[in-house]
Design a protein around this motif. Structure first.
Motif, PDB file in Angstrom:
ATOM      1  N   VAL A  20      -1.235  -1.628  -4.223  1.00 33.35           N
ATOM      2  CA  VAL A  20      -0.459  -0.492  -4.727  1.00 33.35           C
ATOM      3  C   VAL A  20      -1.399   0.543  -5.345  1.00 33.35           C
ATOM      4  CG1 VAL A  20       1.218   0.261  -6.457  1.00 33.35           C
ATOM      5  CG2 VAL A  20       1.680  -1.782  -5.090  1.00 33.35           C
ATOM      6  N   LEU A  21      -2.384   0.074  -6.112  1.00 40.07           N
ATOM      7  CA  LEU A  21      -3.353   0.982  -6.734  1.00 40.07           C
ATOM      8  C   LEU A  21      -4.217   1.681  -5.683  1.00 40.07           C
ATOM      9  CD1 LEU A  21      -4.380  -1.237  -9.782  1.00 40.07           C
ATOM     10  CD2 LEU A  21      -3.073   0.906  -9.854  1.00 40.07           C
ATOM     11  N   GLU A  22      -4.554   0.961  -4.613  1.00 38.92           N
ATOM     12  CA  GLU A  22      -5.289   1.597  -3.512  1.00 38.92           C
ATOM     13  C   GLU A  22      -4.446   2.708  -2.891  1.00 38.92           C
ATOM     14  OE1 GLU A  22      -7.121  -0.887  -0.535  1.00 38.92           O
ATOM     15  OE2 GLU A  22      -7.459  -2.503  -1.976  1.00 38.92           O
ATOM     16  N   GLY A  23      -3.157   2.449  -2.717  1.00 37.62           N
ATOM     17  CA  GLY A  23      -2.267   3.462  -2.168  1.00 37.62           C
ATOM     18  C   GLY A  23      -2.171   4.684  -3.064  1.00 37.62           C
ATOM     19  N   ILE A  24      -2.131   4.460  -4.382  1.00 44.85           N
ATOM     20  CA  ILE A  24      -2.097   5.577  -5.328  1.00 44.85           C
ATOM     21  C   ILE A  24      -3.348   6.436  -5.181  1.00 44.85           C
ATOM     22  CG2 ILE A  24      -2.282   6.134  -7.794  1.00 44.85           C
ATOM     23  CD1 ILE A  24      -0.365   3.786  -8.330  1.00 44.85           C
ATOM     24  N   GLY A  25      -4.503   5.793  -5.027  1.00 42.14           N
ATOM     25  CA  GLY A  25      -5.758   6.532  -4.866  1.00 42.14           C
ATOM     26  C   GLY A  25      -5.797   7.325  -3.571  1.00 42.14           C
ATOM     27  N   GLU A  26      -5.344   6.722  -2.483  1.00 40.63           N
ATOM     28  CA  GLU A  26      -5.381   7.407  -1.192  1.00 40.63           C
ATOM     29  C   GLU A  26      -4.292   8.466  -1.062  1.00 40.63           C
ATOM     30  OE1 GLU A  26      -5.650   5.273   2.395  1.00 40.63           O
ATOM     31  OE2 GLU A  26      -7.407   4.100   1.819  1.00 40.63           O
TER      32      GLU A  26
ATOM     33  N   ILE B 263     -10.560   8.554  -3.550  1.00 39.34           N
ATOM     34  CA  ILE B 263     -11.165   7.608  -2.607  1.00 39.34           C
ATOM     35  C   ILE B 263     -12.069   6.622  -3.335  1.00 39.34           C
ATOM     36  CG2 ILE B 263     -12.694   7.389  -0.606  1.00 39.34           C
ATOM     37  CD1 ILE B 263     -11.602   9.989   0.454  1.00 39.34           C
ATOM     38  N   LEU B 264     -12.790   7.084  -4.368  1.00 43.67           N
ATOM     39  CA  LEU B 264     -13.647   6.168  -5.130  1.00 43.67           C
ATOM     40  C   LEU B 264     -12.811   5.062  -5.773  1.00 43.67           C
ATOM     41  CD1 LEU B 264     -16.437   5.434  -6.275  1.00 43.67           C
ATOM     42  CD2 LEU B 264     -15.924   6.932  -8.226  1.00 43.67           C
ATOM     43  N   GLY B 265     -11.651   5.437  -6.320  1.00 39.29           N
ATOM     44  CA  GLY B 265     -10.777   4.423  -6.904  1.00 39.29           C
ATOM     45  C   GLY B 265     -10.331   3.406  -5.871  1.00 39.29           C
ATOM     46  N   THR B 266      -9.987   3.893  -4.665  1.00 38.04           N
ATOM     47  CA  THR B 266      -9.605   2.988  -3.592  1.00 38.04           C
ATOM     48  C   THR B 266     -10.751   2.060  -3.215  1.00 38.04           C
ATOM     49  OG1 THR B 266      -8.142   4.709  -2.730  1.00 38.04           O
ATOM     50  CG2 THR B 266      -8.639   2.877  -1.265  1.00 38.04           C
ATOM     51  N   VAL B 267     -11.966   2.606  -3.193  1.00 31.67           N
ATOM     52  CA  VAL B 267     -13.152   1.805  -2.876  1.00 31.67           C
ATOM     53  C   VAL B 267     -13.341   0.698  -3.908  1.00 31.67           C
ATOM     54  CG1 VAL B 267     -15.673   1.863  -2.819  1.00 31.67           C
ATOM     55  CG2 VAL B 267     -14.364   3.592  -1.578  1.00 31.67           C
ATOM     56  N   VAL B 268     -13.209   1.038  -5.176  1.00 30.27           N
ATOM     57  CA  VAL B 268     -13.399   0.047  -6.248  1.00 30.27           C
ATOM     58  C   VAL B 268     -12.384  -1.084  -6.113  1.00 30.27           C
ATOM     59  CG1 VAL B 268     -13.242  -0.332  -8.737  1.00 30.27           C
ATOM     60  CG2 VAL B 268     -14.462   1.673  -7.862  1.00 30.27           C
ATOM     61  N   PHE B 269     -11.134  -0.734  -5.897  1.00 24.76           N
ATOM     62  CA  PHE B 269     -10.101  -1.770  -5.768  1.00 24.76           C
ATOM     63  C   PHE B 269     -10.276  -2.572  -4.481  1.00 24.76           C
ATOM     64  CE2 PHE B 269      -7.809   1.054  -8.793  1.00 24.76           C
ATOM     65  CZ  PHE B 269      -7.694   0.123  -9.818  1.00 24.76           C
ATOM     66  N   THR B 270     -10.820  -1.959  -3.452  1.00 28.33           N
ATOM     67  CA  THR B 270     -11.136  -2.695  -2.223  1.00 28.33           C
ATOM     68  C   THR B 270     -12.190  -3.751  -2.496  1.00 28.33           C
ATOM     69  OG1 THR B 270     -10.569  -0.836  -0.771  1.00 28.33           O
ATOM     70  CG2 THR B 270     -12.069  -2.489   0.118  1.00 28.33           C
ATOM     71  N   LEU B 271     -13.207  -3.385  -3.248  1.00 29.19           N
ATOM     72  CA  LEU B 271     -14.258  -4.343  -3.584  1.00 29.19           C
ATOM     73  C   LEU B 271     -13.724  -5.489  -4.453  1.00 29.19           C
ATOM     74  CD1 LEU B 271     -17.135  -1.796  -4.353  1.00 29.19           C
ATOM     75  CD2 LEU B 271     -16.997  -3.334  -2.390  1.00 29.19           C
TER      76      LEU B 271
ATOM     77  N   PHE C  96       0.827  -1.204   0.000  1.00 32.68           N
ATOM     78  CA  PHE C  96       0.000   0.000   0.000  1.00 32.68           C
ATOM     79  C   PHE C  96       0.866   1.261   0.000  1.00 32.68           C
ATOM     80  CE2 PHE C  96      -1.801   3.507   2.394  1.00 32.68           C
ATOM     81  CZ  PHE C  96      -3.039   3.688   1.810  1.00 32.68           C
ATOM     82  N   PHE C  97       1.919   1.281   0.833  1.00 36.31           N
ATOM     83  CA  PHE C  97       2.741   2.483   0.980  1.00 36.31           C
ATOM     84  C   PHE C  97       3.551   2.790  -0.275  1.00 36.31           C
ATOM     85  CE2 PHE C  97       2.054   1.263   5.431  1.00 36.31           C
ATOM     86  CZ  PHE C  97       1.583   2.466   5.926  1.00 36.31           C
ATOM     87  N   TYR C  98       3.842   1.765  -1.084  1.00 39.89           N
ATOM     88  CA  TYR C  98       4.598   2.007  -2.307  1.00 39.89           C
ATOM     89  C   TYR C  98       3.757   2.769  -3.337  1.00 39.89           C
ATOM     90  CZ  TYR C  98       8.230  -0.966  -0.442  1.00 39.89           C
ATOM     91  OH  TYR C  98       9.224  -1.476   0.353  1.00 39.89           O
TER      92      TYR C  98
END
Length: 491
Positions: free
Chosen positions: A164-170, A138-146, A110-112
């Motif tokens: 990694v993509l969630e980290g990019i979104g956040e 945040i929406l992108g992070t939500v989508v990848f979380t799902l 996530f941190f990367y």
């Protein structure tokens, strides 16, 4: 400029600053658009941190533990605490045979991604507006979380990519929100508004840790991502319809509040929208004071965030999975003190007329040296469980005081570029999350109390250095390079 002073370094006395805000009648806080923004952004950071930490809990149920029955409290340094047996539900979710190295990559990936979008987030929010950047981040992070359960089934590499993509979104969220507050927060309400806004991060940790454990137990680990993902979707729709980039673009704000905010900020914001003084920013000592303080504080914060469960399990004999509130205690204390410190900081600046720089440095000293002292004390409590947990909780709680110190000093020294400054400081402050726990685990291979004392010594020393550096070089006034304009400040 803050408090109407000249753009030279000097005493930022509040008497001068009050001039701008007293030109119009102060708008009430109740039902105001600016406090509505604070609450909705707090909800947003609740989502951000819930999506960040829920994997560490879900990971327990994602692993194939049939061959790991020997790893319980029998190996802890202190006598184990008896836990009442709980019936095991029949779960149908998949489990995986990931080794410890793979688990480490999954948890750290996530941190990367997070570190990549700090500075771009600050730049893009200033260029295109913070509302949609934060919203879509945040929406992108939500989508990848799902999509996390699907990615896990496909393989560890897919799950790492998703994280990694969630980290990019956040990564864009904090810089975007600082840019938003630069246009929305009257100078004498900054501490209050920002601490309300960022308390959501603490609440996200406090609630998601124990709640994720219960979801895993009563349903299965996949629902951790579905439940928090659904909460994130609700936030996005509220954000999209209720939030606007500035008071001037908000269709429902009262004229009184709009005038109050814009007049109080009139001399603080740059009038050259496309101009970014990169050289001046990167050579600004007050900015580097924030960088050092932020890095130092986060070393202790991330060490505790990632390794406190390990310390309580391996040394004190607690099972964090069965004591959800115990793991949440430090963050409850941190959230409470963050909000209280915000109220006190603005009271000292507005009513007691203390200079901003004195308030920021005082709160930073308490919020950094306090945690260092109690972290060291926790290492010398031996197997006194009550004292150890109390000291660790006090250490984390006192860190919340720094929320009104260096943490929002970006808005004091350069409100026009606050998002970019936050991106710079947060980039450096993310590094401890990547290397601090790795170094700490390398020093605690035998899990002895003496080894953990070394970890606490290092964290405390870094905290003390950060507090000293910020005290020497921190400033509370708007810097000359932050008000780039082609005409007189009095226009």
């Amino acid at each position: 400029m803050e408090r109407g002073e000249s753009d030279t370094e000097g005493d930022d006395t509040p008497l001068l600053h009050r001039g701008n805000e007293d030109k119009v009648q102060r708008a009430p806080a109740c039902c105001s658009s600016r406090y509505g923004l604070a609450l909705l952004s707090s909800f947003g950071f609740f989502v951000v941190y819930s999506l960040r930490v829920n994997l560490s809990v879900a990971m327990v149920d994602m692993l194939n533990n049939t061959h790991q029955s020997s790893t319980n409290h029998s190996s802890s340094v202190c006598p184990a605490h008896a836990n009442p047996a709980r019936p095991k539900h029949n779960h149908t979710a998949s489990v995986y045979d990931w080794d410890s190295e793979t688990q480490g990559w999954i948890l750290g990936s996530f941190f990367y991604g997070y570190i990549l979008t700090q500075i771009p987030g600050g730049y893009l929010s200033g260029r295109f507006g913070p509302k949609w950047l934060m919203g879509f981040g945040i929406l992108g992070t939500v989508v990848f979380t799902l999509l996390t359960p699907v990615a896990a089934d496909l393989g560890a590499s897919y799950l790492i990519a998703v994280r990694v993509l969630e980290g990019i979104g956040e990564g864009v969220t904090f810089p975007a929100m600082y840019t938003m507050w630069a246009a929305w927060a009257p100078p004498l309400e900054r501490s209050r508004l920002l601490t309300i806004s960022y308390i959501g991060a603490q609440l996200g940790t406090v609630i998601s840790l124990p709640l994720s454990g219960e979801i895993c137990f009563y349903l299965d680990w996949t629902y951790v991502f579905y439940v928090f993902g659904a909460v994130g979707l609700v936030w996005f729709f509220l954000w999209a319809f209720l939030v606007f980039d500035s008071p001037n673009t908000h269709p429902r704000i009262s004229e009184r509040e709009r005038l109050y905010i814009t007049t109080s900020l009139k001399n603080e914001l740059s009038t050259s929208a496309g101009y970014i003084p990169w050289r001046a920013i990167l050579t600004s000592m007050p900015l580097w004071a924030i960088v050092v303080a932020h890095f130092s504080y986060n070393w202790t914060f991330y060490t505790l965030l990632t390794l406190l469960p390990t310390y309580m399990n391996d040394v004190l004999g607690f099972s964090i999975q069965q004591n959800g509130m115990l793991s949440a205690l430090p963050y409850i204390g941190c959230a409470v003190l963050a909000v209280l410190s915000g109220q006190l900081a603005d009271y000292l600046r507005e009513t007691c007329l203390y200079p901003t720089v004195i308030v920021r440095k005082s709160f930073s000293i308490v919020g950094m040296i306090g945690p260092a002292v109690f972290l060291l004390a926790a290492g010398f409590t031996g197997c006194n469980y009550t004292l150890a947990v109390s000291f660790l909780t006090i250490s984390s709680a006192l860190g919340g005081v720094s929320a009104s110190g260096f943490n929002i000093n970006h808005l004091d020294i350069a409100p026009s570029y606050a998002g970019i400054l936050l991106g710079i400081t947060n980039t450096f402050a993310t590094i401890p999350g990547m290397v601090g726990p790795v170094i700490a685990r390398g020093l605690t291979k035998q899990n002895t109390i003496e080894e953990w004392q070394t970890v606490f010594y290092i964290a405390a020393a870094i905290n003390l250095f950060g507090a000293a550096f910020y005290t020497l070089f921190g400033r509370g006034t708007v810097q000359p390079w932050a008000v780039h304009t082609s005409f007189s400040h009095g226009d």
